[in-house]
Write a protein that holds these residues in place. Structure first.
Motif, mmCIF file in Angstrom:
data_model
loop_
_atom_site.group_PDB
_atom_site.id
_atom_site.type_symbol
_atom_site.label_atom_id
_atom_site.label_comp_id
_atom_site.label_asym_id
_atom_site.label_seq_id
_atom_site.Cartn_x
_atom_site.Cartn_y
_atom_site.Cartn_z
ATOM 1 N N LEU A 77 8.153 -2.211 8.633
ATOM 2 C CA LEU A 77 8.223 -0.823 9.101
ATOM 3 C C LEU A 77 7.062 -0.510 10.048
ATOM 4 O O LEU A 77 7.242 0.177 11.060
ATOM 5 C CB LEU A 77 8.205 0.130 7.912
ATOM 6 N N VAL A 90 14.723 1.760 10.222
ATOM 7 C CA VAL A 90 14.720 1.481 8.786
ATOM 8 C C VAL A 90 15.696 0.350 8.475
ATOM 9 O O VAL A 90 15.393 -0.569 7.705
ATOM 10 C CB VAL A 90 15.089 2.757 7.994
ATOM 11 N N HIS A 140 7.540 6.315 5.406
ATOM 12 C CA HIS A 140 7.776 5.933 6.801
ATOM 13 C C HIS A 140 8.655 6.955 7.513
ATOM 14 O O HIS A 140 8.342 7.372 8.634
ATOM 15 C CB HIS A 140 8.448 4.564 6.864
#
Length: 206
Positions: A77, A90, A140
């Motif tokens: 990520l 993702v 994230h």
């Protein structure tokens, strides 16, 4: 001399690898519930303290390799290019992580859960792994959308994607010998979820 006795003097990769191998052997021979940490350390030829240098509990041996994927996912990520589509990024990071989970890195318990008698334990200890992976994704997704007028709710998105990935892993485990690579199952499961959330972002930004 037994097969095991013949292995005692052989130098193997690490104490962790020795413990993982010993545990899997014992779980297959006498089930998870019928195996103690002391038996694992004796089979591996290491001390009890060595066991706890690598694992906090017996159940952690079931997830060795999978636990490493938490760090792998965080790294993948962090390596995504700035400005990348949030949810498609993702997806790419999860697929890169799944690609690294080769058969040798996937715990035997995932595919031999019936023989080892670990169904309940996998469900119980698996929840912590689910939450850990979801937390990595949630952070994230939230950080990647800072300052953006159109935002995906980070927690629901993270939980939806990880749930899809977990479902894919279960299907892979049940598929048996001759199954396709794990990453193929994960891709089929998470791509519609990630694409759906990405479409919501695109619609909201127009």
């Amino acid at each position: 001399m037994t097969a095991h006795e013949g292995r005692v003097g052989r130098r193997r990769a690490s104490s962790r690898a020795m413990l993982e191998e010993a545990a899997c052997e014992l779980f297959l021979e006498q089930t998870y519930a019928g195996t103690t940490i002391e038996q694992i350390t004796q089979r591996a030829g290491v001390s009890r303290n060595t066991f706890f240098n690598y694992f906090a509990a017996k159940s952690d041996v079931l997830w060795s390799g999978v636990d490493d994927s938490v760090e792998t996912l965080a790294r993948e990520l962090s390596n995504l290019p700035r400005g990348a589509h949030v949810m498609l990024g993702v997806r790419d990071a999860l697929l890169a992580t799944a690609t690294q989970l080769t058969p040798g890195a996937i715990p035997l318990a995932i595919t031999q859960w019936e023989t080892m008698g670990v169904a309940e334990e996998l469900q119980s200890s698996g929840l912590a792994r689910f939450l850990r992976l979801a937390s990595v994704l949630e952070r994230h997704v939230a950080a990647a959308q800072l300052g953006s007028p159109a935002r995906v709710p980070a927690q629901p998105a993270a939980f939806a994607v990880i749930a899809a990935a977990a479902s894919a892993a279960g299907a892979w485990a049940r598929a048996g010998i001759g199954r396709d690579p794990l990453v193929d199952y994960v891709a089929a499961a998470i791509t519609p979820v990630c694409s759906g959330f990405e479409q919501v972002l695109g619609s909201a930004s127009r």
